[in-house]
Design an enzyme around this catalytic site. Structure first.
Site, PDB file in Angstrom:
ATOM      1  CG  ASP A   1      63.231  10.502 -10.265  1.00 54.66           C
ATOM      2  OD1 ASP A   1      63.116  11.567  -9.630  1.00 54.66           O
ATOM      3  OD2 ASP A   1      62.279   9.738 -10.502  1.00 54.66           O
TER       4      ASP A   1
ATOM      5  NE  ARG B   1      63.629  13.937  -4.844  1.00 58.18           N
ATOM      6  CZ  ARG B   1      62.993  13.459  -5.919  1.00 58.18           C
ATOM      7  NH1 ARG B   1      63.490  12.443  -6.594  1.00 58.18           N
ATOM      8  NH2 ARG B   1      61.862  14.008  -6.327  1.00 58.18           N
TER       9      ARG B   1
HETATM   10  P1  FDA Z   1      66.245   4.066   5.472  1.00 57.93           P
HETATM   11  O1  FDA Z   1      66.106   3.066   4.367  1.00 57.93           O
HETATM   12  O2  FDA Z   1      67.438   4.016   6.363  1.00 57.93           O
HETATM   13  O3  FDA Z   1      64.951   4.018   6.341  1.00 57.93           O
HETATM   14  C1  FDA Z   1      64.772   4.808   7.503  1.00 57.93           C
HETATM   15  C2  FDA Z   1      63.445   4.437   8.147  1.00 57.93           C
HETATM   16  O4  FDA Z   1      62.381   4.836   7.283  1.00 57.93           O
HETATM   17  C3  FDA Z   1      63.244   2.945   8.325  1.00 57.93           C
HETATM   18  O5  FDA Z   1      63.781   2.520   9.547  1.00 57.93           O
HETATM   19  C4  FDA Z   1      61.753   2.823   8.265  1.00 57.93           C
HETATM   20  O6  FDA Z   1      61.182   3.204   9.496  1.00 57.93           O
HETATM   21  C5  FDA Z   1      61.374   3.856   7.240  1.00 57.93           C
HETATM   22  N1  FDA Z   1      61.336   3.282   5.878  1.00 57.93           N
HETATM   23  C6  FDA Z   1      62.239   3.447   4.904  1.00 57.93           C
HETATM   24  N2  FDA Z   1      61.868   2.801   3.783  1.00 57.93           N
HETATM   25  C7  FDA Z   1      60.706   2.197   4.083  1.00 57.93           C
HETATM   26  C8  FDA Z   1      59.821   1.379   3.359  1.00 57.93           C
HETATM   27  N3  FDA Z   1      60.046   1.031   2.096  1.00 57.93           N
HETATM   28  N4  FDA Z   1      58.700   0.931   3.979  1.00 57.93           N
HETATM   29  C9  FDA Z   1      58.439   1.273   5.259  1.00 57.93           C
HETATM   30  N5  FDA Z   1      59.250   2.051   5.997  1.00 57.93           N
HETATM   31  C10 FDA Z   1      60.364   2.505   5.424  1.00 57.93           C
HETATM   32  N6  FDA Z   1      66.488   6.812  -4.690  1.00 57.93           N
HETATM   33  C11 FDA Z   1      67.291   6.863  -5.772  1.00 57.93           C
HETATM   34  O7  FDA Z   1      68.224   6.057  -5.873  1.00 57.93           O
HETATM   35  N7  FDA Z   1      67.074   7.783  -6.760  1.00 57.93           N
HETATM   36  C12 FDA Z   1      66.077   8.704  -6.666  1.00 57.93           C
HETATM   37  O8  FDA Z   1      65.922   9.548  -7.564  1.00 57.93           O
HETATM   38  C13 FDA Z   1      65.225   8.667  -5.527  1.00 57.93           C
HETATM   39  N8  FDA Z   1      64.199   9.547  -5.388  1.00 57.93           N
HETATM   40  C14 FDA Z   1      63.501   9.603  -4.198  1.00 57.93           C
HETATM   41  C15 FDA Z   1      62.544  10.586  -3.994  1.00 57.93           C
HETATM   42  C16 FDA Z   1      61.910  10.693  -2.767  1.00 57.93           C
HETATM   43  C17 FDA Z   1      60.896  11.781  -2.553  1.00 57.93           C
HETATM   44  C18 FDA Z   1      62.244   9.795  -1.706  1.00 57.93           C
HETATM   45  C19 FDA Z   1      61.627   9.916  -0.350  1.00 57.93           C
HETATM   46  C20 FDA Z   1      63.151   8.788  -1.930  1.00 57.93           C
HETATM   47  C21 FDA Z   1      63.772   8.657  -3.163  1.00 57.93           C
HETATM   48  N9  FDA Z   1      64.681   7.638  -3.416  1.00 57.93           N
HETATM   49  C22 FDA Z   1      65.472   7.687  -4.544  1.00 57.93           C
HETATM   50  C23 FDA Z   1      64.755   6.456  -2.505  1.00 57.93           C
HETATM   51  C24 FDA Z   1      65.862   6.586  -1.471  1.00 57.93           C
HETATM   52  O9  FDA Z   1      67.108   6.428  -2.095  1.00 57.93           O
HETATM   53  C25 FDA Z   1      65.717   5.504  -0.382  1.00 57.93           C
HETATM   54  O10 FDA Z   1      65.808   4.244  -0.977  1.00 57.93           O
HETATM   55  C26 FDA Z   1      64.417   5.580   0.395  1.00 57.93           C
HETATM   56  O11 FDA Z   1      64.064   6.896   0.677  1.00 57.93           O
HETATM   57  C27 FDA Z   1      64.549   4.802   1.738  1.00 57.93           C
HETATM   58  O12 FDA Z   1      65.585   5.301   2.485  1.00 57.93           O
HETATM   59  P2  FDA Z   1      65.416   6.265   3.767  1.00 57.93           P
HETATM   60  O13 FDA Z   1      66.175   7.513   3.495  1.00 57.93           O
HETATM   61  O14 FDA Z   1      64.004   6.459   4.095  1.00 57.93           O
HETATM   62  O15 FDA Z   1      66.230   5.549   4.903  1.00 57.93           O
END
Ligand code: FDA
Length: 310
Positions: A136, A187
């Site tokens: 990660d 990733r």
């Molecule tokens: P964004 O935050 O723009 O959200 C897009 C949409 O998704 C929102 O409008 C909402 O609908 C939905 N959504 C997002 N988060 C939500 C929540 N908490 N609750 C409800 N709905 C939500 N980060 C990092 O810094 N290091 C890492 O190693 C990882 N590893 C990792 C693994 C996996 C499998 C995932 C999916 C994510 C990570 N992350 C991570 C976290 C990543 O950086 C990020 O913070 C989250 O995925 C939220 O961002 P989105 O890409 O979903 O977009």
């Protein structure tokens, strides 16, 4: 990211995440207040059941550990042992699931050689089961040491290891360009930590645009791309790119977090795309929960509602 009010809420929640008092309170009452929506398991036995249910629903799984940063050699040994238990157990249960490692558990603050040795042993063990692990990515000041370890292990010939790059970091597109020639399993995420504007884009539009550019670049040149986001617009853009480039299904998967956008997760699977769901467990799940709340402050309302309607 987002509007000024959202940015303020995100900042306030991530700052509270660093408070020991809030940590104690949430750790004590959080599970009862609905934290299980995001943290479905408290131990390895429970996570095995979660991973099995994901597999039954046509999804892959990835677990990991929530625990304090290692400060001593003994801490590193304890975390290494738990990761080893995870690897052996997931393999023994024949689950389609693997493990994400946090280098703060394996000695990034203790000693680079100790961390290198622990990571090497875990990779060896996973390779024996045909399993891939992933580091990660944590706070930005840990990126150089994380990438250095990755390069060192790859130079040793270890190739069952992937990394994570965060599109909010200004440096990530350069990192990606430098790493692609190694034959990369990566990733792509937006990034979850509180970072200063000097190192991370403060404007969500820049983070999203960098994300899409990075995914395009990976689909062209990476061995494997994990598109980890719940952002429906980005998922649609990525799906169009996958079709346009006719990317083979062995070269990519979508990834999401347990408990977030569950309907969307099911749709991705029923549309025929590979999807992996992340569900770590462990004693310090509080900071992870706070990052999920910070991403969507409306989740706080879910907690409050849950507290009054149980
Ligand atoms: P964004 O935050 O723009 O959200 C897009 C949409 O998704 C929102 O409008 C909402 O609908 C939905 N959504 C997002 N988060 C939500 C929540 N908490 N609750 C409800 N709905 C939500 N980060 C990092 O810094 N290091 C890492 O190693 C990882 N590893 C990792 C693994 C996996 C499998 C995932 C999916 C994510 C990570 N992350 C991570 C976290 C990543 O950086 C990020 O913070 C989250 O995925 C939220 O961002 P989105 O890409 O979903 O977009």
């Amino acid at each position: 990211m987002g509007s000024r009010a959202e940015r303020a809420a995100r900042h306030a929640i991530l700052t509270a995440a660093e408070s020991e008092r809030v940590g104690r309170l949430v750790s004590r009452y959080g599970m009862r207040l609905g934290a299980r929506r995001f943290v479905p398991a408290e131990n390895l036995d429970e996570i095995v059941a979660v991973m099995r249910a994901l597999n039954t629903a046509g999804m892959r799984g990835v677990t990991g550990l929530f625990d304090d940063h290692a400060r001593t050699e003994a801490d590193v040994a304890r975390h290494e042992a738990e990761y080893a238990r995870q690897i052996d157990r997931l393999a023994a249960e024949r689950l389609e699931a693997n493990v994400g490692l946090k280098l703060t558990h394996l000695g990034i603050h203790v000693d680079p050689d100790l961390m290198y040795a622990a990571a090497g042993r875990l990779l060896e063990r996973a390779a024996g089961h045909g399993m891939r692990l992933r580091f990660d990515m944590e706070e930005s000041d840990l990126v150089p040491a994380t990438l250095a370890l990755y390069r060192r292990l790859r130079a040793d010939g270890r190739d069952n290891i992937g990394i994570v790059l965060q599109s909010y970091l200004r440096r990530s597109e350069d990192d990606l360009a430098e790493l692609l020639p190694l034959g990369l399993n990566v990733r792509i995420v937006k990034g979850a930590y509180l970072e200063p504007a000097a190192v991370a884009y403060p404007d969500k539009r820049d983070v999203d645009a960098a994300y899409v550019r990075m995914v395009e670049r990976c689909l062209e040149g990476a061995e494997f791309t994990a598109i980890a986001t719940h952002d429906a617009a980005i998922v649609a853009t990525a799906q169009a790119a996958l079709r346009r480039r006719a990317v083979a299904p062995e070269r990519f998967e979508f990834q999401m977090l347990y408990g977030i956008a569950s309907g969307f997760q099911r749709r991705i699977v029923s549309d025929g795309y590979p999807l992996r769901i992340a569900a770590p467990y462990g004693p310090t799940w509080f900071a992870y929960l706070m990052r999920r709340l910070a991403e969507r402050p409306a989740n706080l309302a879910f907690f409050v509602r849950h507290a009054f309607t149980r």
